[in-house]
Design a protein around this motif. Sequence first.
Motif, PDB file in Angstrom:
ATOM      1  N   ALA A 143      38.559  42.308  48.004  1.00 24.31           N
ATOM      2  CA  ALA A 143      39.650  41.478  48.503  1.00 24.31           C
ATOM      3  C   ALA A 143      39.398  40.010  48.194  1.00 24.31           C
ATOM      4  CB  ALA A 143      39.805  41.677  50.014  1.00 24.31           C
ATOM      5  N   LEU A 144      38.151  39.580  48.365  1.00 25.45           N
ATOM      6  CA  LEU A 144      37.824  38.180  48.091  1.00 25.45           C
ATOM      7  C   LEU A 144      38.049  37.844  46.618  1.00 25.45           C
ATOM      8  CD1 LEU A 144      36.707  35.525  49.225  1.00 25.45           C
ATOM      9  CD2 LEU A 144      34.429  36.306  48.530  1.00 25.45           C
ATOM     10  N   LYS A 145      37.678  38.755  45.735  1.00 27.31           N
ATOM     11  CA  LYS A 145      37.905  38.519  44.301  1.00 27.31           C
ATOM     12  C   LYS A 145      39.384  38.282  44.035  1.00 27.31           C
ATOM     13  CE  LYS A 145      34.219  41.518  42.581  1.00 27.31           C
ATOM     14  NZ  LYS A 145      33.984  42.798  41.875  1.00 27.31           N
ATOM     15  N   LEU A 146      40.215  39.088  44.682  1.00 20.61           N
ATOM     16  CA  LEU A 146      41.656  38.997  44.442  1.00 20.61           C
ATOM     17  C   LEU A 146      42.252  37.676  44.937  1.00 20.61           C
ATOM     18  CD1 LEU A 146      42.629  42.651  45.403  1.00 20.61           C
ATOM     19  CD2 LEU A 146      42.989  41.612  43.161  1.00 20.61           C
ATOM     20  N   VAL A 147      41.822  37.219  46.107  1.00 17.47           N
ATOM     21  CA  VAL A 147      42.460  36.029  46.688  1.00 17.47           C
ATOM     22  C   VAL A 147      41.774  34.730  46.279  1.00 17.47           C
ATOM     23  CG1 VAL A 147      43.324  37.298  48.671  1.00 17.47           C
ATOM     24  CG2 VAL A 147      41.112  36.156  48.845  1.00 17.47           C
ATOM     25  N   ALA A 148      40.522  34.802  45.838  1.00 16.80           N
ATOM     26  CA  ALA A 148      39.796  33.575  45.498  1.00 16.80           C
ATOM     27  C   ALA A 148      39.971  33.181  44.038  1.00 16.80           C
ATOM     28  CB  ALA A 148      38.317  33.735  45.823  1.00 16.80           C
ATOM     29  N   ASP A 149      40.228  34.162  43.178  1.00 18.87           N
ATOM     30  CA  ASP A 149      40.397  33.858  41.752  1.00 18.87           C
ATOM     31  C   ASP A 149      41.804  33.329  41.479  1.00 18.87           C
ATOM     32  OD1 ASP A 149      37.852  34.728  41.365  1.00 18.87           O
ATOM     33  OD2 ASP A 149      38.417  36.712  40.623  1.00 18.87           O
ATOM     34  N   VAL A 150      41.939  32.600  40.400  1.00 14.26           N
ATOM     35  CA  VAL A 150      43.256  32.123  39.972  1.00 14.26           C
ATOM     36  C   VAL A 150      43.670  32.884  38.726  1.00 14.26           C
ATOM     37  CG1 VAL A 150      42.966  29.828  40.955  1.00 14.26           C
ATOM     38  CG2 VAL A 150      42.227  30.266  38.606  1.00 14.26           C
ATOM     39  N   ASP A 151      44.977  33.051  38.546  1.00 15.54           N
ATOM     40  CA  ASP A 151      45.452  33.761  37.361  1.00 15.54           C
ATOM     41  C   ASP A 151      45.524  32.811  36.162  1.00 15.54           C
ATOM     42  OD1 ASP A 151      47.734  32.223  37.630  1.00 15.54           O
ATOM     43  OD2 ASP A 151      48.963  33.850  38.452  1.00 15.54           O
ATOM     44  N   ALA A 187      35.280  39.994  57.518  1.00 14.70           N
ATOM     45  CA  ALA A 187      34.385  39.377  56.532  1.00 14.70           C
ATOM     46  C   ALA A 187      35.175  38.737  55.401  1.00 14.70           C
ATOM     47  CB  ALA A 187      33.420  40.425  55.972  1.00 14.70           C
ATOM     48  N   ALA A 188      36.217  39.433  54.930  1.00 13.59           N
ATOM     49  CA  ALA A 188      37.048  38.888  53.847  1.00 13.59           C
ATOM     50  C   ALA A 188      37.740  37.602  54.299  1.00 13.59           C
ATOM     51  CB  ALA A 188      38.080  39.925  53.406  1.00 13.59           C
ATOM     52  N   VAL A 189      38.247  37.605  55.524  1.00  9.60           N
ATOM     53  CA  VAL A 189      38.931  36.419  56.048  1.00  9.60           C
ATOM     54  C   VAL A 189      37.968  35.240  56.144  1.00  9.60           C
ATOM     55  CG1 VAL A 189      40.022  35.433  58.099  1.00  9.60           C
ATOM     56  CG2 VAL A 189      40.713  37.689  57.284  1.00  9.60           C
ATOM     57  N   LYS A 190      36.775  35.504  56.657  1.00  4.43           N
ATOM     58  CA  LYS A 190      35.791  34.417  56.801  1.00  4.43           C
ATOM     59  C   LYS A 190      35.406  33.847  55.436  1.00  4.43           C
ATOM     60  CE  LYS A 190      31.359  33.273  58.937  1.00  4.43           C
ATOM     61  NZ  LYS A 190      30.985  32.399  57.819  1.00  4.43           N
ATOM     62  N   LEU A 191      35.127  34.722  54.486  1.00  6.95           N
ATOM     63  CA  LEU A 191      34.728  34.260  53.154  1.00  6.95           C
ATOM     64  C   LEU A 191      35.874  33.511  52.469  1.00  6.95           C
ATOM     65  CD1 LEU A 191      32.803  37.462  52.007  1.00  6.95           C
ATOM     66  CD2 LEU A 191      31.789  35.216  52.478  1.00  6.95           C
ATOM     67  N   ALA A 192      37.095  34.040  52.632  1.00  7.17           N
ATOM     68  CA  ALA A 192      38.253  33.375  52.018  1.00  7.17           C
ATOM     69  C   ALA A 192      38.505  32.012  52.650  1.00  7.17           C
ATOM     70  CB  ALA A 192      39.487  34.262  52.156  1.00  7.17           C
ATOM     71  N   LYS A 193      38.321  31.926  53.963  1.00  4.50           N
ATOM     72  CA  LYS A 193      38.516  30.649  54.655  1.00  4.50           C
ATOM     73  C   LYS A 193      37.485  29.625  54.169  1.00  4.50           C
ATOM     74  CE  LYS A 193      39.702  30.747  58.992  1.00  4.50           C
ATOM     75  NZ  LYS A 193      39.675  30.852  60.479  1.00  4.50           N
TER      76      LYS A 193
END
Length: 271
Positions: free
Chosen positions: A155-163, A202-208
């Motif tokens: 999930a983090l890969k999906l939301v943290a990367d840019v297209d 965990a995904a929310v914390k890392l993304a934040k």
Amino acid sequence: RDAAAMERALRRSARRQFAAYGSERAVEPEADARKRARFVASERDVGEDARGLEIGAALGTVGVAVSAFAVAGIDTVTGLADPTGPDAVIAGLALLGGLDVWKNEAKIAGIVGSGLNRLATDDPRRAAEAEAAAFLVGYLLGVPTFPFKPTALEALKLVADVDETGVRLDPAPVLAWLAAPIAAESNTHRTLVIADPRQVLAAVKLAKDRGVFAGRADVPELDRLRWATRQARTLLASYATLHNKLTDAFQAKSASPGDAVALIERWASTA
């Protein structure tokens, strides 16, 4: 299942503009705390997961009992151990259990029982329901690529990367995909065994930490978990028949990513 095959199937769906792929929307949590609280009220128990404590307590209890019987077994061979050991251990555990019921409303017994239930549960249907829920929610929300089993790191890969255009993926659909197994399993079971709310937190914390929620960074992590679970639950309720069909296919281990896509699109064309 093969990740490359999954990515090919999803890219083909996007390229051909299939009817069901990306046909639904997930939205960011309400900024207003009171409105947000009303929306997630039915998910108030989501996030209260003590599987580490429960499994540890169960293993400890079983370990004590097994050790006592092992010592008794040694005694039959060597005569070195006290043969009354197992009886004493059982009596001690029974005494502690009685005190727990009397003084503590059987809370410790409940923790041990939940841990034993987790250790003993081997339910292919339950696992297939969770897996099918994640696939269905991810597909309907148009998540560009995802594995069959959601994890915080994916999930983090999906939301943290840019297209390629420099734009980040909207985190709301990704969190709903990640929370879909929670919604599916809690629909039919009181305790989560397959799904793990800690993955979403965990995904929310890392993304934040990476600034993904720049606009609404003040939304508590638990609220994001419950918001995503509620959105996934609403979708699964709307597509309950399709979720059931996907579950059958996943349980039979007969569905490749392409097969799952075809099943969804066939259903969408006749619904």
